[in-house]
Write a protein that holds these residues in place. Structure first.
Motif, short mmCIF file in Angstrom:
data_model
loop_
_atom_site.label_atom_id
_atom_site.label_comp_id
_atom_site.label_asym_id
_atom_site.label_seq_id
_atom_site.Cartn_x
_atom_site.Cartn_y
_atom_site.Cartn_z
N PHE A 266 0.80 -1.22 0.00
CA PHE A 266 0.00 0.00 0.00
C PHE A 266 0.84 1.29 0.00
O PHE A 266 0.39 2.29 -0.57
N PRO A 267 2.03 1.32 0.61
CA PRO A 267 2.82 2.56 0.53
C PRO A 267 3.08 3.03 -0.89
O PRO A 267 3.21 4.23 -1.13
N VAL A 268 3.16 2.11 -1.84
CA VAL A 268 3.34 2.51 -3.25
C VAL A 268 2.08 3.22 -3.74
O VAL A 268 2.17 4.23 -4.46
N ILE A 269 0.92 2.71 -3.38
CA ILE A 269 -0.34 3.38 -3.75
C ILE A 269 -0.40 4.76 -3.13
O ILE A 269 -0.81 5.74 -3.77
N GLN A 270 0.00 4.88 -1.87
CA GLN A 270 0.00 6.19 -1.20
C GLN A 270 0.91 7.18 -1.92
O GLN A 270 0.56 8.35 -2.08
N ASP A 286 -9.79 4.19 -11.52
CA ASP A 286 -8.55 4.68 -10.93
C ASP A 286 -8.00 3.67 -9.92
O ASP A 286 -6.78 3.47 -9.83
N ASP A 287 -8.89 3.05 -9.15
CA ASP A 287 -8.44 2.06 -8.16
C ASP A 287 -7.70 0.91 -8.85
O ASP A 287 -6.67 0.43 -8.35
N VAL A 288 -8.23 0.45 -9.98
CA VAL A 288 -7.57 -0.63 -10.71
C VAL A 288 -6.17 -0.17 -11.13
O VAL A 288 -5.20 -0.92 -11.02
N ARG A 289 -6.06 1.07 -11.59
CA ARG A 289 -4.76 1.58 -12.01
C ARG A 289 -3.79 1.69 -10.84
O ARG A 289 -2.60 1.35 -10.97
N PHE A 290 -4.27 2.15 -9.70
CA PHE A 290 -3.42 2.21 -8.51
C PHE A 290 -2.90 0.82 -8.16
O PHE A 290 -1.73 0.64 -7.80
N ARG A 291 -3.78 -0.18 -8.23
CA ARG A 291 -3.37 -1.55 -7.89
C ARG A 291 -2.37 -2.09 -8.89
O ARG A 291 -1.42 -2.80 -8.52
N VAL A 293 -0.22 -0.37 -10.51
CA VAL A 293 1.06 0.27 -10.19
C VAL A 293 1.72 -0.44 -9.02
O VAL A 293 2.91 -0.79 -9.07
N ALA A 294 0.98 -0.67 -7.94
CA ALA A 294 1.54 -1.31 -6.75
C ALA A 294 2.06 -2.70 -7.07
O ALA A 294 3.16 -3.09 -6.64
N ARG A 324 6.15 -1.19 -18.29
CA ARG A 324 5.43 -0.24 -19.14
C ARG A 324 3.98 -0.09 -18.71
O ARG A 324 3.41 1.00 -18.82
N ARG A 325 3.38 -1.17 -18.23
CA ARG A 325 2.01 -1.05 -17.72
C ARG A 325 1.97 -0.17 -16.47
O ARG A 325 1.01 0.59 -16.26
N ALA A 326 3.00 -0.27 -15.64
CA ALA A 326 3.06 0.60 -14.45
C ALA A 326 3.17 2.05 -14.86
O ALA A 326 2.46 2.93 -14.35
N VAL A 327 4.06 2.34 -15.81
CA VAL A 327 4.24 3.71 -16.29
C VAL A 327 2.97 4.21 -16.96
O VAL A 327 2.53 5.36 -16.75
N ARG A 328 2.35 3.36 -17.77
CA ARG A 328 1.13 3.75 -18.48
C ARG A 328 0.00 4.03 -17.49
O ARG A 328 -0.77 4.99 -17.67
#
Length: 903
Positions: A266-270, A286-291, A293-294, A324-328
């Motif tokens: 979760f710190p990455v999401i924060q 947006d929640d899906v995108r945050f997840r 990324v994490a 690339r998915r994280a960056v996107r």
């Protein structure tokens, strides 16, 4: 309870168990193992497969581990469920012919339900539901005995849910799961007595599987699907393999809704919230995108940590997709700046508490990740250009929907994400054929699955080797560190059909000796070659040596004379010159590795090597090309060490002591508890099982031939050693002497002299080019003056042999400028040079006012010269490869102008 404590309690529970006996704690293996069926370790049992398959004897009867795992079949679904991620840690306990069902059930239930104060997890029994394979009455009785639960609380599920196999003939067995009921907020109510044989999709979030116990008891003879297989009989030894998802237990014990919200993720999401200004929990997309990324930040960091670098194939492609998915996803959340330098350190700090190598190797890990983000940002810019061209062409044709083929090409060829294509198309009022895109993506995935399925049978049949190893009763003794000839006895023979008792002249056979001086290929070092002479006069030529299973060395040989049978005494003779030459290459590889790390920093870690007679190649991590000055410095450094004649020595120690001594371990290599450390003086020190020169001075000379890229973030250096390097330098010296004699200068003056000659040649070429262009353009006035009248239009249609695209364009524009002002003018010049045809049409405003178009003229002419083209109404160009119809194309220009002008 934080994740680290959950992990600690799991290992301690088994390590100190007194019910069935203490389990040996086994550290997590690398995510990369040599398995033809797997890109990555995807389950806790994978490192133990040789024991379960009978390929190797287990060194302990019971074991426990917390294994790093990566699963990537459905990357696009990450973040959409509460429980699936790409990287995860699987806690497991394993029994190799020791305890079975009752012991496994007791151990699992005890840890899950034991109070927190007693070292357990304290889960409420009222929320726990065991499951069994429907028909496994033994497991049903044991669950009732151990837990005291009524029969209706134990779910009966079918083969799809509760039978395990590897998808190929081999071991298999029924499973039991421990499921946790998360309550009505996560799914509909259910009746446990009637649930099954498949778990309803609606209950997958509510009834969360936290632990799977595999009772490995069956020998499968055929496996056609998850539910369709043949059981040939029972295994001679029954095994236990369990897997518990650490992240799943963590989000239960930490009171979180999903795995993305636990303490290590979760710190990455924060941090992503802070960077984007958006809030997790406010919007589902947006929640899906945050997840995403994490998850992807953590997964890619762990993959890079284990030696994966971004690429276009296999493991490298998976890593590239994750990064690339994280960056996107950050971009879709509104963050346009480089994101990984902000997010990676957060994940490192959380995961580094357990995996300390992340801190030690951070410079390399971060360099690889940040370079990939930079490359992707450039790809996005290039992809945007391609997208703009595609949409412009679509609009010109009057279309409003981008085809699935175009969207797929943008994704597959240019790395342009589909959701970005959808977003940008929407901004321009265009739709995208998503169905067509998904169809092509599914076809690509199916090809990958078919390929993976085809590889399922690629487990080498080790039964013959295992049979010989069992007969030996102990590992083959390698004596080649000290000698190159040795006395031994033939203990086994293997051919294509399995174990054989004899072989005759001309036969290809794999020979197993009880001891051998022959080095088996491994660690980048090629195998020894040589001969084996038997006491009965038989003679074999050894051309390769391998170790198909741990502890066994097989000599691939051709019988030259006599009959080979087991039990005969043998005299093994290694090809000494080949061995010495390969050993020099291996020592040189260590030295070059050390020198590059000194020159480029600790990120220049070895990513592969091959040590062959007189030459070697060395792959290492690097963001870009290695400067020539660094190559020269490295070459000078290693040759200075050669002159220092440092002693090369090896010692065996514990892996912990080896790391403390500064010895380097290489990615992808498997090491035991006791390791061999090879040192060149006190300068270079690595874990290595290969053979080496006695001192650095025996290498003679090392010559680096050059370096090149073999993939994103990986460079390859090729080099020569010893007499091969000397012969190369001798040839270079002879060449320099010949050039010096031809150019009448001293060798040290050659660079300046050659540079002077090249500059003079370039100057002459420029003068020749000027004259050629002047002659070409000199004809412009004559061509304009001779323009044909087609109705009111002045037309110049000209063939220019020997003129390329640039010249043709310049001539057409020059002629257009010389045509009479105020009158419609059309110029088409068709040139041919080096097998290529260039077409340029240039029109003035008056010609365009009469409906004429340069674009249409080029489109009309293009097919005649075997090509196509286009452009604007005033200027267009094209090309082709068929010069035989240029005259016909020139004539067509006049008729086309006449047709349009008359209309």
């Amino acid at each position: 309870m934080d994740t680290a404590e959950i992990r600690r309690r799991f290992v301690a529970h088994f390590e100190h168990n007194t019910t069935v006996g203490a389990h040996t704690p086994v550290p997590s293996a690398s995510l990369l193992l040599d398995d033809p069926n797997l890109l990555f370790v995807n389950a806790g049992m994978v490192p133990f497969k040789p024991y379960f398959l009978g390929q190797e004897a287990p060194p302990y009867p019971r074991a426990t581990s917390v294994q790093k795992c990566v699963r990537t079949p459905d990357i696009e679904d990450v973040g959409k469920t509460t429980r699936h991620g790409t990287f995860f840690e699987m806690c497991g306990n394993f029994s190799f012919g020791d305890y079975f069902k009752e012991g496994a059930i007791e151990l699992a239930w005890d840890l899950v339900t034991k109070p927190l104060a007693d070292g357990g997890w304290g889960l409420d029994e009222a929320h726990l539901y065991p499951s069994i394979l429907d028909g496994d009455d033994e497991a049903l009785a044991l669950w009732r005995k151990v837990t005291g639960l009524p029969e209706q609380r134990i779910l009966r599920l079918g083969r799809r849910e509760n039978y395990w196999s590897m998808g190929v003939p081999g071991p298999g067995g029924p499973c039991s799961e421990i499921l946790y009921d998360r309550g009505a907020a996560y799914g509909p109510d259910f009746d446990p007595a009637t649930l099954g044989p498949d778990m309803p999709v609606a209950l997958e979030d509510r009834l969360l599987e936290i632990w799977n116990l595999v009772f490995m008891q069956d020998e499968l003879s055929a496996v056609r699907s998850k539910e369709d297989f043949d059981i040939a009989g029972s295994l001679p030894k029954k095994n236990i393999d369990t897997g518990m998802g650490l992240e799943r237990v963590a989000f239960l014990l930490q009171g979180k809704a999903n795995m993305y919200e636990i303490d290590v993720m979760f710190p990455v999401i924060q941090k992503a919230e802070e960077l984007t200004g958006r809030r997790y929990g406010a919007d589902h997309e947006d929640d899906v995108r945050f997840r995403v990324v994490a998850d992807h930040v953590r997964s890619s960091m762990m993959l890079i940590g284990d030696g994966v670098t971004p690429g276009n194939e296999a493991r490298g492609y998976v890593l590239r997709r994750l990064l690339r998915r994280a960056v996107r996803s950050m971009r879709l959340l509104g963050y346009e700046d480089p994101a990984l330098p902000e997010l990676f350190p957060i994940s490192r700090d959380r995961m580094g508490e357990t995996y300390t190598a992340l801190h030690h190797d951070w410079e390399r890990i971060s360099t690889v990740a940040y370079a990939e983000e930079h490359a992707f940002r450039q790809t996005l810019r290039a992809g945007t250009t391609i997208f703009d061209q595609a949409t412009a062409e679509l609009k010109r044709a009057g279309g409003s929907r981008l085809s699935g083929d175009k969207a797929f090409a943008l994704h597959d060829t240019y790395g342009f994400p589909i959701d970005l294509t959808l977003e940008m198309a929407g901004e321009q009022g265009l739709a995208v054929d998503e169905a067509g895109f998904r169809r092509l993506m599914n076809e690509q995935r199916q090809r990958a699955k078919d390929d993976a399925k085809a590889k399922k049978g690629q487990h080498r049949d080790a039964s013959a080797y295992r049979q010989v190893a069992d007969t030996l009763g102990r590992p083959v003794e390698f004596t080649g560190y000290d000698v190159v000839t040795d006395e031994a006895s033939v203990r086994g023979l293997v051919s294509a059909g399995g174990v054989v008792s004899s072989a005759g002249p001309g036969d290809q056979v794999e020979v197993v000796l009880d001891r051998t001086p022959f080095y088996a290929e491994g660690g980048g070092q090629l195998a020894d070659q040589g001969v084996i002479e038997l006491e009965n006069g038989a003679r074999l030529e050894v051309h390769d040596v391998q170790s198909p299973v741990t502890g066994l060395v097989v000599h691939h040989a051709t019988v030259l004379a006599g009959e080979v049978t087991t039990g005969l005494g043998a005299h093994a003779l290694v090809d000494v010159e080949r061995r010495r030459s390969i050993s020099r290459s291996h020592t040189a590889t260590h030295m070059v590795h050390k020198a590059f790390r000194e020159a480029l920093g600790e990120t220049a870690t070895q990513a592969g090597s091959e040590n062959s007679p007189g030459r070697f190649r060395f792959d290492f991590s690097a963001v870009g090309a290695v400067p020539e000055s660094v190559m020269s410095d490295v070459e000078a450094r290693v040759n200075d060490v050669v002159l220092d004649d440092l002693a090369v020595h090896a010692e065996v120690m514990s892996q912990a002591d080896a790391v403390k001594s500064g010895a380097m371990a290489l990615f992808g290599e498997k090491y035991g508890d006791r390791v061999r450390v090879v040192s060149v003086g006190d300068w270079a020190r690595e874990l290595c099982g290969g053979t080496h020169a006695g001192s650095s001075g025996k290498l003679g000379v090392i010559k680096l031939l050059g370096e090149s890229s073999i993939g994103s973030g990986v460079r390859r250096v090729e080099a020569l050693v010893g007499s091969d390097a000397y012969r190369f330098l001798a040839r270079e010296h002879l060449l320099v002497a010949q050039l010096s004699d031809t150019l009448k200068v001293r060798p040290e003056q050659l660079p300046e002299r050659v540079h002077d000659l090249v500059e003079r040649l370039r100057g002459a070429e420029k003068e020749i080019e000027k004259v050629r262009v002047a002659q070409l353009l000199a004809a412009a006035g004559e061509l304009a003056a001779g323009a044909a009248k087609v109705g009111p239009v002045n037309v110049v249609a000209h063939r220019a042999d020997g003129a390329g695209g640039g010249d043709v364009r310049a001539l057409a524009l020059d002629v257009r400028g010389r045509l009479p002002q105020g009158e419609p003018g059309v110029v088409v010049v068709i040139g041919a040079a080096d097998g290529k045809v260039a077409v340029v049409a240039a029109l003035n405003d008056e010609a365009r006012a009469r409906g004429l178009s340069a674009n249409e003229l080029v489109r009309a002419v293009g097919p005649l010269v075997g090509g196509k083209g286009g452009g604007k109404d005033d200027l267009a160009q094209g090309g082709g490869t068929d010069a035989s119809r240029i005259d016909e194309a020139v004539a067509l220009v006049t008729s086309e102008v006449g047709r349009v002008a008359a209309g």
